[in-house]
Structure formats: structure tokens, C-alpha cells
Design a protein around this motif. Sequence first.
Motif, PDB file in Angstrom:
ATOM      1  N   CYS A   1     -79.883 -56.161 -18.317  1.00 60.17           N
ATOM      2  CA  CYS A   1     -78.904 -55.182 -18.794  1.00 60.17           C
ATOM      3  C   CYS A   1     -77.624 -55.230 -17.952  1.00 60.17           C
ATOM      4  CB  CYS A   1     -79.528 -53.782 -18.757  1.00 60.17           C
ATOM      5  SG  CYS A   1     -78.620 -52.542 -19.676  1.00 60.17           S
ATOM      6  N   LYS A   2     -77.778 -55.441 -16.657  1.00 62.15           N
ATOM      7  CA  LYS A   2     -76.621 -55.530 -15.767  1.00 62.15           C
ATOM      8  C   LYS A   2     -75.764 -56.756 -16.078  1.00 62.15           C
ATOM      9  CE  LYS A   2     -78.866 -53.183 -11.869  1.00 62.15           C
ATOM     10  NZ  LYS A   2     -79.431 -53.363 -10.496  1.00 62.15           N
ATOM     11  N   LYS A   3     -76.373 -57.788 -16.647  1.00 62.23           N
ATOM     12  CA  LYS A   3     -75.659 -59.025 -16.952  1.00 62.23           C
ATOM     13  C   LYS A   3     -74.891 -58.948 -18.276  1.00 62.23           C
ATOM     14  CE  LYS A   3     -79.286 -61.782 -14.697  1.00 62.23           C
ATOM     15  NZ  LYS A   3     -80.380 -62.746 -14.962  1.00 62.23           N
ATOM     16  N   LEU A   4     -75.160 -57.901 -19.059  1.00 63.52           N
ATOM     17  CA  LEU A   4     -74.598 -57.813 -20.408  1.00 63.52           C
ATOM     18  C   LEU A   4     -73.083 -57.984 -20.472  1.00 63.52           C
ATOM     19  CD1 LEU A   4     -74.926 -57.309 -23.423  1.00 63.52           C
ATOM     20  CD2 LEU A   4     -74.949 -54.856 -22.951  1.00 63.52           C
ATOM     21  N   PRO A   5     -72.300 -57.298 -19.626  1.00 63.25           N
ATOM     22  CA  PRO A   5     -70.839 -57.416 -19.740  1.00 63.25           C
ATOM     23  C   PRO A   5     -70.303 -58.832 -19.574  1.00 63.25           C
ATOM     24  CG  PRO A   5     -71.426 -55.523 -18.404  1.00 63.25           C
ATOM     25  CD  PRO A   5     -72.673 -56.312 -18.599  1.00 63.25           C
ATOM     26  N   SER A   6     -71.057 -59.680 -18.876  1.00 61.86           N
ATOM     27  CA  SER A   6     -70.564 -61.034 -18.603  1.00 61.86           C
ATOM     28  C   SER A   6     -70.982 -62.050 -19.661  1.00 61.86           C
ATOM     29  CB  SER A   6     -71.084 -61.517 -17.237  1.00 61.86           C
ATOM     30  OG  SER A   6     -72.497 -61.633 -17.254  1.00 61.86           O
TER      31      SER A   6
ATOM     32  N   VAL B   1     -76.170 -60.505 -28.315  1.00 56.92           N
ATOM     33  CA  VAL B   1     -77.157 -59.791 -29.137  1.00 56.92           C
ATOM     34  C   VAL B   1     -78.506 -59.735 -28.443  1.00 56.92           C
ATOM     35  CG1 VAL B   1     -78.438 -59.828 -31.305  1.00 56.92           C
ATOM     36  CG2 VAL B   1     -75.995 -60.319 -31.305  1.00 56.92           C
ATOM     37  N   ALA B   2     -78.948 -60.866 -27.892  1.00 57.25           N
ATOM     38  CA  ALA B   2     -80.246 -60.908 -27.208  1.00 57.25           C
ATOM     39  C   ALA B   2     -80.246 -59.975 -26.005  1.00 57.25           C
ATOM     40  CB  ALA B   2     -80.566 -62.331 -26.777  1.00 57.25           C
ATOM     41  N   TYR B   3     -79.156 -59.965 -25.254  1.00 59.25           N
ATOM     42  CA  TYR B   3     -79.095 -59.108 -24.074  1.00 59.25           C
ATOM     43  C   TYR B   3     -78.952 -57.636 -24.461  1.00 59.25           C
ATOM     44  CZ  TYR B   3     -79.215 -62.743 -20.569  1.00 59.25           C
ATOM     45  OH  TYR B   3     -79.649 -63.756 -19.743  1.00 59.25           O
ATOM     46  N   GLU B   4     -78.301 -57.362 -25.564  1.00 61.56           N
ATOM     47  CA  GLU B   4     -78.225 -55.981 -26.051  1.00 61.56           C
ATOM     48  C   GLU B   4     -79.616 -55.456 -26.393  1.00 61.56           C
ATOM     49  OE1 GLU B   4     -73.722 -55.864 -28.018  1.00 61.56           O
ATOM     50  OE2 GLU B   4     -75.451 -56.419 -29.254  1.00 61.56           O
ATOM     51  N   ARG B   5     -80.437 -56.294 -27.014  1.00 58.79           N
ATOM     52  CA  ARG B   5     -81.808 -55.875 -27.340  1.00 58.79           C
ATOM     53  C   ARG B   5     -82.595 -55.586 -26.062  1.00 58.79           C
ATOM     54  NH1 ARG B   5     -82.204 -60.581 -31.197  1.00 58.79           N
ATOM     55  NH2 ARG B   5     -81.541 -59.819 -33.245  1.00 58.79           N
ATOM     56  N   ARG B   6     -82.461 -56.462 -25.079  1.00 63.56           N
ATOM     57  CA  ARG B   6     -83.177 -56.252 -23.820  1.00 63.56           C
ATOM     58  C   ARG B   6     -82.693 -54.993 -23.116  1.00 63.56           C
ATOM     59  NH1 ARG B   6     -82.661 -62.496 -21.707  1.00 63.56           N
ATOM     60  NH2 ARG B   6     -83.519 -63.449 -23.585  1.00 63.56           N
ATOM     61  N   CYS B   7     -81.406 -54.776 -23.201  1.00 66.03           N
ATOM     62  CA  CYS B   7     -80.827 -53.585 -22.576  1.00 66.03           C
ATOM     63  C   CYS B   7     -81.330 -52.323 -23.276  1.00 66.03           C
ATOM     64  CB  CYS B   7     -79.304 -53.676 -22.640  1.00 66.03           C
ATOM     65  SG  CYS B   7     -78.446 -52.647 -21.439  1.00 66.03           S
TER      66      CYS B   7
END
Length: 356
Positions: A295-300, A307-313
Motif C-alpha cells: 500500500c505504501k508503494k502505491l503512489p509510485s 490496479v493490482a496495488y489498489e486491490r492490495r491496498c
Amino acid sequence: MVRRHFFSFRFSAAAIFTLLFLAGCGGAQSTGETLTPEEAARRDALERFDDLLAIAKTARSPEAHAALAPLCDEDGLPVACAELAKMYRIPLYGAKRDAEKSVAYAQKGCDLGDGRQCESAGRWFAFGRDGIERDKAKAYALYKRGCDLGWGKACFSQAFPTRELVKNENITRAEAVKAAQALNQKGAALLEGVCAENDAEACFELGEFKTSAAGGPDYDGAQIFLKKSCDLSFVRACISLAVKYANGTGVALSADDAFRYYFKACANGSRSACAAYQNFTATMAGVRKRLGEDCKKLPSKLSALRVAYERRCYNYSITLAEGIGGPVDEAGAEKTRRMLCDYGFQKACDTLTASQ
């Protein structure tokens, strides 16, 4: 306290074959069937295999392990070759891991017409490990034979990577892409047909394929086949479901469902599942930590990966809201969902609206 008693047995080779002779005499009674000599020999070999495998599993007898080899080498029984290949690969029944023996028995099974063993042998040569030299051409040939013999997973392996299709079939990259799509469709159809006959491994492989990019992904379809495989006591399917529910991969994150499938895999003999089940709090704490790091990596992340990181977040927000893998943190959950909503992740916006 419940006491468990474990008994170990050791049979001599003479005792084993005496038992099998007596069993064979009992099985020789007429059943009214008319069998050709080849069919009768094959049935006899299958009966001996079942007897010997039962001894190997119960008594862990080295003599029984050695007795399986003639069924493969002399009787030409593919299922015996497959069991020996697995025994030396995993390893099982007190044997030591031996890559050369595993590959040899897998190739023997392939030569006898077992497509699964073609694919298994192909993987050894595709990756090259434990002293087996990497040979992509040989791997491709084994995958192709396995697919031709009707094992769908071999078709998937033949299709990827497409550069192997280009090289081995002497076609263009565009033609290889179309050929790969056809192979994937063929593999899925083959596995679905075998799964319909309650083949747990086929159901599992089809379920896993459907979670891949080549298979859609089709998470709803994957769940159907993975659940069927798990219901048929295929441990890898139960573990796959547990991991997916624990991480919210293609399904709604659910600690209860993850716990249930880890338990089922444990009950069917998986040591890793037992460890995850027995230390479930720690297991889910690890999941929560990894989701939070993602989730912390999402902005980068670039839009293609976002999309994949948004789901994990979003799944991380569930662990915070429901106290999964750690204490309840409603403020943290709301903060995470507001960030996701600002990024345009509609599910987070809907959850915020519903909670008001």
C-alpha cells in the motif's frame, strides 16, 4: 490427553512377495470377464501396484519401494513410473531426493503414454536444477508430446514462452501468439473434460490457469475448479484457496475462509498448511504486513501496475477494519480507503459511503 500410538513395520522382500502371491491367487477367481492376455497382464500389474503402494505408505518399507520398479521397467505400468518419479522428486516413503531417478522414471512414463509425466519431465529440462542440465529443446518436445497425449497442463507449458514456439515450430512471432492462444484453449478444454471425471489434479491445474493472465484471469471460474479439487482432497488446491483468501487475491479477503482451507489442507497431510493453521495469527500478521508495505508503494506505481496495488491496498484496509493479523484500527482503515477513493478506486469510495 489423547494418546497417539505409532507403529512401524518392516517386511522382508520374501514376505512381501508371499503376500502378493496369496493376493494374486485370490484375485484370479473367475469374474465372467473375457480378457485378452495383454489386458489380463495389465490388470494383474495394477493389482500388484495397489498392494505394493499400500505397503509402502503404511510400512515405509524399502523393499516395497524397490518392488515398485519392476512394475514400471518390466510390466510397463505408467502409474508405477509416475509414483517412482514422484517418490524421488518430493521425496516420499523414506527415499532420498534423486533428480536423475525422478527424471528417468518420468521419461519412462512419458514413453508409455502418460502425458502428465511428459510435462513433469519437461519441467526438469526447462529449468535445469539438481544436476539436470537445462535443455529447452528437449523440454519443448516433452511438453508437445504431453499435450498430444491429452494432458492440458502440457499444452500450457508448450505455449509459453512464445519464443520457444517460434524457434521449435519455425514460425513468426505473430503466428506464435495465435498458436499459443490455441494451445491454451486446447489445454483448458482437455483439463475441463478430465476434471468432469473427478480428477482432482486436472481441476486444480485448470483453476490455477484461470487465475493467470493467459486464462483471463477468470477468478470466479478459478474458484469453482479449485474448490472442486479441494473437495476431492487435493492438498495443493486447498492451500491455493487458503492463500487467496488470506491475501484477497481474486476473492474477498476472508480470514475465516483462509483458516478453513488451511485446516483442510492440514487434515489431508500438508505440513506447511499445518504450520500456517497452527500459527494462524502469525500467518495473518505476515499478510497484513505485506499488504501494508504494498500500500505504501502505491503512489509510485505506474498506471499499468496501479490496479493490482489498489486491490492490495484495499485488502490492507480490511485487515485494519476487521482486526485481521493485528488490532482493529478503524481510523487507519478509513484513511487508507480515502486515499484509494482519491485515486479513483470506486470500491473504496462505496465502502466509505456505506459506512456513513
